[in-house]
Design a protein around this motif. Structure first.
Motif, PDB file in Angstrom:
ATOM      1  N   ALA A   1       0.864  -1.185   0.000  1.00 21.62           N
ATOM      2  CA  ALA A   1       0.000   0.000   0.000  1.00 21.62           C
ATOM      3  C   ALA A   1       0.898   1.232   0.000  1.00 21.62           C
ATOM      4  O   ALA A   1       1.691   1.426   0.932  1.00 21.62           O
ATOM      5  CB  ALA A   1      -0.908   0.000   1.228  1.00 21.62           C
ATOM      6  N   VAL A   2       0.784   2.055  -1.039  1.00 21.55           N
ATOM      7  CA  VAL A   2       1.757   3.122  -1.266  1.00 21.55           C
ATOM      8  C   VAL A   2       1.058   4.446  -1.547  1.00 21.55           C
ATOM      9  O   VAL A   2       0.114   4.509  -2.343  1.00 21.55           O
ATOM     10  CB  VAL A   2       2.678   2.789  -2.462  1.00 21.55           C
ATOM     11  N   VAL A   3       1.532   5.509  -0.914  1.00 24.62           N
ATOM     12  CA  VAL A   3       1.196   6.873  -1.306  1.00 24.62           C
ATOM     13  C   VAL A   3       2.341   7.361  -2.185  1.00 24.62           C
ATOM     14  O   VAL A   3       3.462   7.565  -1.706  1.00 24.62           O
ATOM     15  CB  VAL A   3       1.016   7.793  -0.083  1.00 24.62           C
ATOM     16  N   GLY A   4       2.074   7.515  -3.466  1.00 27.01           N
ATOM     17  CA  GLY A   4       3.119   7.911  -4.406  1.00 27.01           C
ATOM     18  C   GLY A   4       2.598   7.886  -5.824  1.00 27.01           C
ATOM     19  O   GLY A   4       1.468   7.453  -6.080  1.00 27.01           O
ATOM     20  N   GLY A   5       3.416   8.334  -6.747  1.00 24.74           N
ATOM     21  CA  GLY A   5       2.974   8.533  -8.116  1.00 24.74           C
ATOM     22  C   GLY A   5       3.277   7.393  -9.050  1.00 24.74           C
ATOM     23  O   GLY A   5       3.372   6.222  -8.647  1.00 24.74           O
ATOM     24  N   THR A   6       3.443   7.746 -10.317  1.00 23.65           N
ATOM     25  CA  THR A   6       3.801   6.824 -11.388  1.00 23.65           C
ATOM     26  C   THR A   6       4.830   7.539 -12.256  1.00 23.65           C
ATOM     27  O   THR A   6       5.022   8.755 -12.129  1.00 23.65           O
ATOM     28  CB  THR A   6       2.577   6.460 -12.246  1.00 23.65           C
ATOM     29  N   PRO A   7       5.508   6.842 -13.162  1.00 24.57           N
ATOM     30  CA  PRO A   7       6.441   7.543 -14.048  1.00 24.57           C
ATOM     31  C   PRO A   7       5.786   8.679 -14.822  1.00 24.57           C
ATOM     32  O   PRO A   7       6.380   9.748 -15.002  1.00 24.57           O
ATOM     33  CB  PRO A   7       6.934   6.430 -14.974  1.00 24.57           C
ATOM     34  N   SER A   8       4.559   8.470 -15.269  1.00 23.36           N
ATOM     35  CA  SER A   8       3.888   9.513 -16.050  1.00 23.36           C
ATOM     36  C   SER A   8       3.496  10.709 -15.188  1.00 23.36           C
ATOM     37  O   SER A   8       3.586  11.862 -15.637  1.00 23.36           O
ATOM     38  CB  SER A   8       2.644   8.950 -16.738  1.00 23.36           C
ATOM     39  N   THR A   9       3.058  10.467 -13.950  1.00 23.28           N
ATOM     40  CA  THR A   9       2.695  11.615 -13.106  1.00 23.28           C
ATOM     41  C   THR A   9       3.945  12.353 -12.639  1.00 23.28           C
ATOM     42  O   THR A   9       3.919  13.583 -12.499  1.00 23.28           O
ATOM     43  CB  THR A   9       1.830  11.196 -11.911  1.00 23.28           C
ATOM     44  N   ASP A  10       5.056  11.657 -12.402  1.00 22.47           N
ATOM     45  CA  ASP A  10       6.316  12.345 -12.119  1.00 22.47           C
ATOM     46  C   ASP A  10       6.674  13.291 -13.262  1.00 22.47           C
ATOM     47  O   ASP A  10       7.152  14.409 -13.058  1.00 22.47           O
ATOM     48  CB  ASP A  10       7.459  11.341 -11.959  1.00 22.47           C
ATOM     49  N   ARG A  11       6.438  12.831 -14.470  1.00 23.06           N
ATOM     50  CA  ARG A  11       6.807  13.612 -15.649  1.00 23.06           C
ATOM     51  C   ARG A  11       6.014  14.920 -15.739  1.00 23.06           C
ATOM     52  O   ARG A  11       6.477  15.883 -16.357  1.00 23.06           O
ATOM     53  CB  ARG A  11       6.589  12.763 -16.903  1.00 23.06           C
ATOM     54  N   LEU A  12       4.839  14.974 -15.115  1.00 24.86           N
ATOM     55  CA  LEU A  12       4.054  16.204 -15.116  1.00 24.86           C
ATOM     56  C   LEU A  12       4.841  17.371 -14.529  1.00 24.86           C
ATOM     57  O   LEU A  12       4.685  18.516 -14.954  1.00 24.86           O
ATOM     58  CB  LEU A  12       2.771  16.024 -14.299  1.00 24.86           C
ATOM     59  N   GLU A  13       5.684  17.084 -13.538  1.00 27.19           N
ATOM     60  CA  GLU A  13       6.477  18.141 -12.915  1.00 27.19           C
ATOM     61  C   GLU A  13       7.812  18.342 -13.616  1.00 27.19           C
ATOM     62  O   GLU A  13       8.270  19.474 -13.773  1.00 27.19           O
ATOM     63  CB  GLU A  13       6.719  17.828 -11.433  1.00 27.19           C
ATOM     64  N   ASP A  14       8.411  17.272 -14.057  1.00 26.86           N
ATOM     65  CA  ASP A  14       9.742  17.343 -14.653  1.00 26.86           C
ATOM     66  C   ASP A  14       9.726  17.872 -16.078  1.00 26.86           C
ATOM     67  O   ASP A  14      10.673  18.520 -16.522  1.00 26.86           O
ATOM     68  CB  ASP A  14      10.378  15.950 -14.627  1.00 26.86           C
ATOM     69  N   ASP A  15       8.668  17.606 -16.824  1.00 23.11           N
ATOM     70  CA  ASP A  15       8.575  17.954 -18.251  1.00 23.11           C
ATOM     71  C   ASP A  15       7.335  18.821 -18.449  1.00 23.11           C
ATOM     72  O   ASP A  15       6.225  18.334 -18.617  1.00 23.11           O
ATOM     73  CB  ASP A  15       8.486  16.667 -19.082  1.00 23.11           C
ATOM     74  N   ARG A  16       7.528  20.131 -18.434  1.00 23.96           N
ATOM     75  CA  ARG A  16       6.390  21.056 -18.479  1.00 23.96           C
ATOM     76  C   ARG A  16       5.617  20.944 -19.789  1.00 23.96           C
ATOM     77  O   ARG A  16       4.401  21.118 -19.815  1.00 23.96           O
ATOM     78  CB  ARG A  16       6.878  22.481 -18.253  1.00 23.96           C
ATOM     79  N   GLY A  17       6.325  20.662 -20.877  1.00 23.13           N
ATOM     80  CA  GLY A  17       5.641  20.498 -22.153  1.00 23.13           C
ATOM     81  C   GLY A  17       4.702  19.307 -22.139  1.00 23.13           C
ATOM     82  O   GLY A  17       3.569  19.374 -22.645  1.00 23.13           O
ATOM     83  N   TYR A  18       5.160  18.207 -21.551  1.00 20.12           N
ATOM     84  CA  TYR A  18       4.323  17.020 -21.421  1.00 20.12           C
ATOM     85  C   TYR A  18       3.096  17.333 -20.566  1.00 20.12           C
ATOM     86  O   TYR A  18       1.966  16.928 -20.892  1.00 20.12           O
ATOM     87  CB  TYR A  18       5.119  15.884 -20.788  1.00 20.12           C
ATOM     88  N   ALA A  19       3.294  18.081 -19.469  1.00 21.90           N
ATOM     89  CA  ALA A  19       2.176  18.431 -18.593  1.00 21.90           C
ATOM     90  C   ALA A  19       1.104  19.211 -19.351  1.00 21.90           C
ATOM     91  O   ALA A  19      -0.091  18.947 -19.212  1.00 21.90           O
ATOM     92  CB  ALA A  19       2.684  19.250 -17.406  1.00 21.90           C
ATOM     93  N   MET A  20       1.549  20.162 -20.167  1.00 21.35           N
ATOM     94  CA  MET A  20       0.577  20.939 -20.937  1.00 21.35           C
ATOM     95  C   MET A  20      -0.159  20.068 -21.953  1.00 21.35           C
ATOM     96  O   MET A  20      -1.350  20.248 -22.204  1.00 21.35           O
ATOM     97  CB  MET A  20       1.277  22.094 -21.638  1.00 21.35           C
ATOM     98  N   SER A  21       0.546  19.083 -22.532  1.00 18.16           N
ATOM     99  CA  SER A  21      -0.101  18.210 -23.516  1.00 18.16           C
ATOM    100  C   SER A  21      -1.148  17.323 -22.852  1.00 18.16           C
ATOM    101  O   SER A  21      -2.199  17.034 -23.442  1.00 18.16           O
ATOM    102  CB  SER A  21       0.949  17.344 -24.237  1.00 18.16           C
ATOM    103  N   VAL A  22      -0.896  16.878 -21.617  1.00 22.17           N
ATOM    104  CA  VAL A  22      -1.885  16.091 -20.883  1.00 22.17           C
ATOM    105  C   VAL A  22      -3.129  16.933 -20.619  1.00 22.17           C
ATOM    106  O   VAL A  22      -4.270  16.468 -20.790  1.00 22.17           O
ATOM    107  CB  VAL A  22      -1.291  15.552 -19.566  1.00 22.17           C
ATOM    108  N   LEU A  23      -2.924  18.175 -20.212  1.00 22.52           N
ATOM    109  CA  LEU A  23      -4.062  19.054 -19.972  1.00 22.52           C
ATOM    110  C   LEU A  23      -4.856  19.285 -21.258  1.00 22.52           C
ATOM    111  O   LEU A  23      -6.088  19.173 -21.274  1.00 22.52           O
ATOM    112  CB  LEU A  23      -3.580  20.391 -19.406  1.00 22.52           C
ATOM    113  N   GLU A  24      -4.156  19.596 -22.336  1.00 17.94           N
ATOM    114  CA  GLU A  24      -4.841  19.869 -23.598  1.00 17.94           C
ATOM    115  C   GLU A  24      -5.631  18.661 -24.083  1.00 17.94           C
ATOM    116  O   GLU A  24      -6.759  18.789 -24.574  1.00 17.94           O
ATOM    117  CB  GLU A  24      -3.823  20.298 -24.658  1.00 17.94           C
ATOM    118  N   SER A  25      -5.041  17.473 -23.957  1.00 18.49           N
ATOM    119  CA  SER A  25      -5.717  16.263 -24.432  1.00 18.49           C
ATOM    120  C   SER A  25      -6.947  15.927 -23.597  1.00 18.49           C
ATOM    121  O   SER A  25      -7.805  15.144 -24.030  1.00 18.49           O
ATOM    122  CB  SER A  25      -4.746  15.077 -24.429  1.00 18.49           C
TER     123      SER A  25
END
Length: 440
Positions: A89-113
């Motif tokens: 049982a874990v409180v924590g993210g995933t590789p893709s959710t980590d990327r939301l903070e590390d890669d701002r362009g990716y974060a914007m693309s997730v929002l747009e999609s």
């Protein structure tokens, strides 16, 4: 809920000390692992420590990651995902959710999609290409460094000139001073309005209500001037799924469920009469936001974290009013200067006026970079951020009054803090957000 075993993990900077301390005070067994050698004394005397977190996995009922970083690399999302696959049982993210903070362009693309309107933005790996873009498209921009160096908060620059000329000058300076460390940067169109973060706790399937709305104060000095810091203080309140939530975090709820995300996530936005414009994600606990959220929770913190980690519909009861916290800091914060730190702050005594004696804190005092030695509080670590002090009230003014009354009882030589946290809400942000219809 009975007594549980909690394993808190800081695989980069030590951030989870106060959260672990609170869970320990509620009667649960806690072990805290800190990877960074310079931070390992943080929370000594407050929570039990472990030097081998992997050896403690079978002991733990709940594993809590405090950030996305593993040293200089993003990586706790992968670890959390692997541990969940093994049955933990874990409180924590995933590789893709980590990327939301590390890669701002990716974060914007997730929002747009997912149907969220975003500001014009573009990522660059080359400074001269960024300068050329500004010259060809004159406008005010915000410079946001990418990768590990984005944690150097003073590098974020908000342009002021309508033609972007100041942004060109700053990019030239960054190329000379930081070109060897910045793997890239994002240029985002600047808009004016009210800056507000929409924050929710996600249990793997959906958001737990109520939703948290908070106002960050990142500049060092009152009046929002000076160098950017991680955070100097936060004002907040809790509410339902209003328009602000529905048009931001609400749009990515299904995406987060597909990811299996567990924990706190927020989107910081600029809001004006024309729309809501997301700026950046924080797919983890915010600091000191989580301290203030925890203080305002009437549900036990350990019970709530365990419910998130297991997906067992955690109950969240909160203070229905307003909350304010301030970060108490010491020289040379927010800068790195070992000589100044050694002379002014290292091992400084933390004393409290009134109460049950000089070592007994008033209510609402939380630890960051602090330790307890023979019952006495001391400054720990290397960063000069020993304490967070909180206050709550039925109005923002009442929350401010309680918070600043409490901080007046903190006695640390050379300490400083902002004295205007929460004033923006009182001075008009509340009226504007209500007039624009975002809080209904």
């Amino acid at each position: 809920m009975g007594e549980e075993n909690f394993l808190f993990l800081s695989l980069d900077a030590a951030l989870a000390g106060d959260l672990a301390w609170q869970v320990s005070k509620e009667g649960h067994d806690v072990r805290y692992y800190i990877d960074a050698e310079q931070d390992r004394e943080i929370a000594d005397g407050f929570v039990p420590k472990t030097s081998d977190w992997r050896a403690d996995l079978d002991w733990a009922d709940v594993v809590v990651f405090d950030d996305i970083w593993v040293g200089d690399e993003v990586g706790t999302g992968r670890l959390a995902e692997d541990l969940r696959a093994e049955g933990h049982a874990v409180v924590g993210g995933t590789p893709s959710t980590d990327r939301l903070e590390d890669d701002r362009g990716y974060a914007m693309s997730v929002l747009e999609s997912n149907g969220v309107e975003v500001l014009d933005h573009r990522e660059f790996a080359d400074f001269q290409a960024g300068i050329a873009h500004v010259r060809e498209n004159p406008a005010p921009y915000v410079i946001k460094p990418l990768g590990e160096v984005q944690n150097v908060k003073r590098l974020l620059y908000v342009g002021r000139e309508s033609d972007g000329s100041d942004v060109v000058d700053v990019l030239r300076a960054y190329e000379k001073a930081w070109g060897h460390r910045m793997k890239g940067f994002q240029l985002q169109r600047r808009v004016d309005g009210v800056e507000i973060a929409v924050c929710g706790f996600f249990d793997g399937d959906g958001f737990v209500e109520p939703i948290n709305f908070n106002f960050e104060h990142k500049k060092l000095f009152p009046g929002n001037i000076g160098p950017s810091t991680g955070e100097m203080g936060t004002a907040m309140f809790w509410s339902g799924r209003n328009r602000l939530f529905r048009e931001t975090l609400g749009r990515v709820e299904d995406w987060l469920a597909t990811e299996g995300y567990v924990g706190s996530i927020d989107i910081n936005c600029i809001v004006n009469r024309d729309g809501i414009y997301p700026l950046e994600f924080t797919p983890r606990f915010g600091y000191p936001t989580i301290v203030l959220q925890q203080e305002s929770m009437e549900s036990p913190t350990g019970e709530f974290l365990a419910g998130l980690a297991t997906g067992d519909a955690p109950d969240l009861r909160v203070h229905h009013g307003y909350q304010v916290c301030i970060r108490v800091v010491l020289p040379p914060f927010p800068f790195d200067d070992p000589k100044t730190y050694d002379e002014n702050s290292r091992n400084a005594a933390v004393v409290f006026e009134d109460g049950d004696g000089p070592t007994a804190p008033p209510e609402g005092v939380h630890i960051e970079d602090a330790k307890r030695v023979d019952g006495h509080w001391r400054v720990a670590g290397e960063s000069g951020m020993p304490l967070v002090v909180t206050g709550m009230g039925e109005t923002m003014a009442a929350a401010r009054e309680q918070c600043y009354d409490r901080v007046d009882r903190v006695l640390i030589p050379n300490h400083y803090y902002r004295d205007d946290i929460g004033e923006r809400w009182i001075d008009g942000e509340s009226d504007r957000l209500h007039a624009w219809g975002y809080l209904r």
